[in-house]
Write a protein that holds these residues in place. Structure first.
Motif, PDB file in Angstrom:
ATOM      1  N   ILE A   1      -8.145 -46.072 -57.451  1.00 29.32           N
ATOM      2  CA  ILE A   1      -7.001 -45.306 -57.942  1.00 29.32           C
ATOM      3  C   ILE A   1      -6.670 -44.169 -56.983  1.00 29.32           C
ATOM      4  O   ILE A   1      -5.511 -43.960 -56.605  1.00 29.32           O
ATOM      5  N   PHE A   2      -7.679 -43.428 -56.560  1.00 34.17           N
ATOM      6  CA  PHE A   2      -7.446 -42.306 -55.656  1.00 34.17           C
ATOM      7  C   PHE A   2      -6.981 -42.780 -54.283  1.00 34.17           C
ATOM      8  O   PHE A   2      -6.100 -42.168 -53.667  1.00 34.17           O
ATOM      9  N   GLY A   3      -7.536 -43.879 -53.810  1.00 37.09           N
ATOM     10  CA  GLY A   3      -7.119 -44.426 -52.509  1.00 37.09           C
ATOM     11  C   GLY A   3      -5.679 -44.898 -52.514  1.00 37.09           C
ATOM     12  O   GLY A   3      -4.929 -44.654 -51.557  1.00 37.09           O
ATOM     13  N   VAL A   4      -5.271 -45.574 -53.586  1.00 35.53           N
ATOM     14  CA  VAL A   4      -3.877 -46.024 -53.686  1.00 35.53           C
ATOM     15  C   VAL A   4      -2.931 -44.832 -53.775  1.00 35.53           C
ATOM     16  O   VAL A   4      -1.876 -44.813 -53.138  1.00 35.53           O
ATOM     17  N   GLY A   5      -3.304 -43.813 -54.529  1.00 35.44           N
ATOM     18  CA  GLY A   5      -2.480 -42.614 -54.627  1.00 35.44           C
ATOM     19  C   GLY A   5      -2.328 -41.911 -53.291  1.00 35.44           C
ATOM     20  O   GLY A   5      -1.224 -41.494 -52.910  1.00 35.44           O
ATOM     21  N   CYS A   6      -3.420 -41.794 -52.542  1.00 30.92           N
ATOM     22  CA  CYS A   6      -3.353 -41.154 -51.222  1.00 30.92           C
ATOM     23  C   CYS A   6      -2.580 -42.005 -50.223  1.00 30.92           C
ATOM     24  O   CYS A   6      -1.811 -41.470 -49.409  1.00 30.92           O
ATOM     25  N   ALA A   7      -2.759 -43.316 -50.261  1.00 29.63           N
ATOM     26  CA  ALA A   7      -2.023 -44.196 -49.350  1.00 29.63           C
ATOM     27  C   ALA A   7      -0.525 -44.145 -49.643  1.00 29.63           C
ATOM     28  O   ALA A   7       0.302 -44.115 -48.711  1.00 29.63           O
TER      29      ALA A   7
ATOM     30  N   LEU B   1       4.856 -42.138 -48.117  1.00 27.94           N
ATOM     31  CA  LEU B   1       6.042 -41.337 -48.411  1.00 27.94           C
ATOM     32  C   LEU B   1       6.202 -40.191 -47.418  1.00 27.94           C
ATOM     33  O   LEU B   1       7.329 -39.818 -47.064  1.00 27.94           O
ATOM     34  N   LEU B   2       5.103 -39.620 -46.954  1.00 23.78           N
ATOM     35  CA  LEU B   2       5.195 -38.563 -45.943  1.00 23.78           C
ATOM     36  C   LEU B   2       5.742 -39.099 -44.625  1.00 23.78           C
ATOM     37  O   LEU B   2       6.494 -38.404 -43.928  1.00 23.78           O
ATOM     38  N   PHE B   3       5.379 -40.323 -44.257  1.00 19.36           N
ATOM     39  CA  PHE B   3       5.919 -40.911 -43.035  1.00 19.36           C
ATOM     40  C   PHE B   3       7.411 -41.221 -43.165  1.00 19.36           C
ATOM     41  O   PHE B   3       8.158 -41.092 -42.207  1.00 19.36           O
TER      42      PHE B   3
ATOM     43  N   VAL C   1       6.780 -36.136 -53.226  1.00 19.42           N
ATOM     44  CA  VAL C   1       6.036 -36.940 -52.253  1.00 19.42           C
ATOM     45  C   VAL C   1       4.532 -36.801 -52.472  1.00 19.42           C
ATOM     46  O   VAL C   1       3.787 -37.772 -52.356  1.00 19.42           O
ATOM     47  N   LEU C   2       4.084 -35.603 -52.807  1.00 23.15           N
ATOM     48  CA  LEU C   2       2.653 -35.375 -53.033  1.00 23.15           C
ATOM     49  C   LEU C   2       2.187 -35.783 -54.432  1.00 23.15           C
ATOM     50  O   LEU C   2       0.984 -35.787 -54.702  1.00 23.15           O
ATOM     51  N   ALA C   3       3.114 -36.108 -55.314  1.00 28.51           N
ATOM     52  CA  ALA C   3       2.772 -36.423 -56.706  1.00 28.51           C
ATOM     53  C   ALA C   3       1.758 -37.568 -56.862  1.00 28.51           C
ATOM     54  O   ALA C   3       0.832 -37.443 -57.679  1.00 28.51           O
TER      55      ALA C   3
ATOM     56  N   PHE D   1      -6.066 -35.873 -60.101  1.00 28.72           N
ATOM     57  CA  PHE D   1      -6.305 -35.306 -61.431  1.00 28.72           C
ATOM     58  C   PHE D   1      -7.003 -36.312 -62.343  1.00 28.72           C
ATOM     59  O   PHE D   1      -7.886 -35.939 -63.117  1.00 28.72           O
ATOM     60  N   LEU D   2      -6.642 -37.592 -62.243  1.00 27.46           N
ATOM     61  CA  LEU D   2      -7.248 -38.606 -63.108  1.00 27.46           C
ATOM     62  C   LEU D   2      -8.723 -38.831 -62.811  1.00 27.46           C
ATOM     63  O   LEU D   2      -9.497 -39.153 -63.717  1.00 27.46           O
ATOM     64  N   VAL D   3      -9.129 -38.704 -61.562  1.00 27.74           N
ATOM     65  CA  VAL D   3     -10.534 -38.964 -61.218  1.00 27.74           C
ATOM     66  C   VAL D   3     -11.352 -37.686 -61.103  1.00 27.74           C
ATOM     67  O   VAL D   3     -12.518 -37.725 -60.720  1.00 27.74           O
ATOM     68  N   MET D   4     -10.756 -36.545 -61.467  1.00 27.40           N
ATOM     69  CA  MET D   4     -11.471 -35.272 -61.424  1.00 27.40           C
ATOM     70  C   MET D   4     -12.540 -35.242 -62.525  1.00 27.40           C
ATOM     71  O   MET D   4     -12.249 -35.536 -63.678  1.00 27.40           O
TER      72      MET D   4
END
Length: 103
Positions: free
Chosen positions: A28-34, A39-41, A55-57, A64-67
């Motif tokens: 989940i965290f990897g997909v969110g960061c990817a 989106l940043l690119f 873009v950072l959402a 937040f979900l994996v915190m």
């Protein structure tokens, strides 16, 4: 010892990656960061403050979900337990040891 076993309180923590994450959490965290990096690119030169939040959402929400939170594995597990409790079965069926005593 009369077969009395003492299980340490943190015995489940050893089954987690780095003591905090399951493979699903990292996915989940990897997909969110990817998704955030993608989106940043796309919006790299024409980004404003409000657009930057959108873009950072994905990374912020997945983070937040994996915190980790106290008494639960993480926020995702806490939300899952709340949803199961609220929308789960409300009628409980008795299957105790004295069910045959009732008439």
């Amino acid at each position: 010892m009369n077969h009395n076993y003492l299980i340490p309180a943190n015995s489940k923590k050893s089954m987690l990656i780095l003591g905090f994450f399951t493979p699903i959490d990292l996915l989940i965290f990897g997909v969110g960061c990817a998704l955030t990096l993608g989106l940043l690119f796309v919006f790299n030169d024409k980004i404003e403050i409000t657009a930057l939040l959108f873009v950072l959402a994905p990374a912020l929400i997945s983070g937040f979900l994996v915190m980790p939170v106290p008494n639960y594995h993480n926020v995702l597990q806490l939300l899952t337990n709340i949803i199961l409790f609220v929308f789960g079965r409300k009628r409980l069926y008795w299957k105790g040891w004295c069910i045959n005593d009732e008439k």
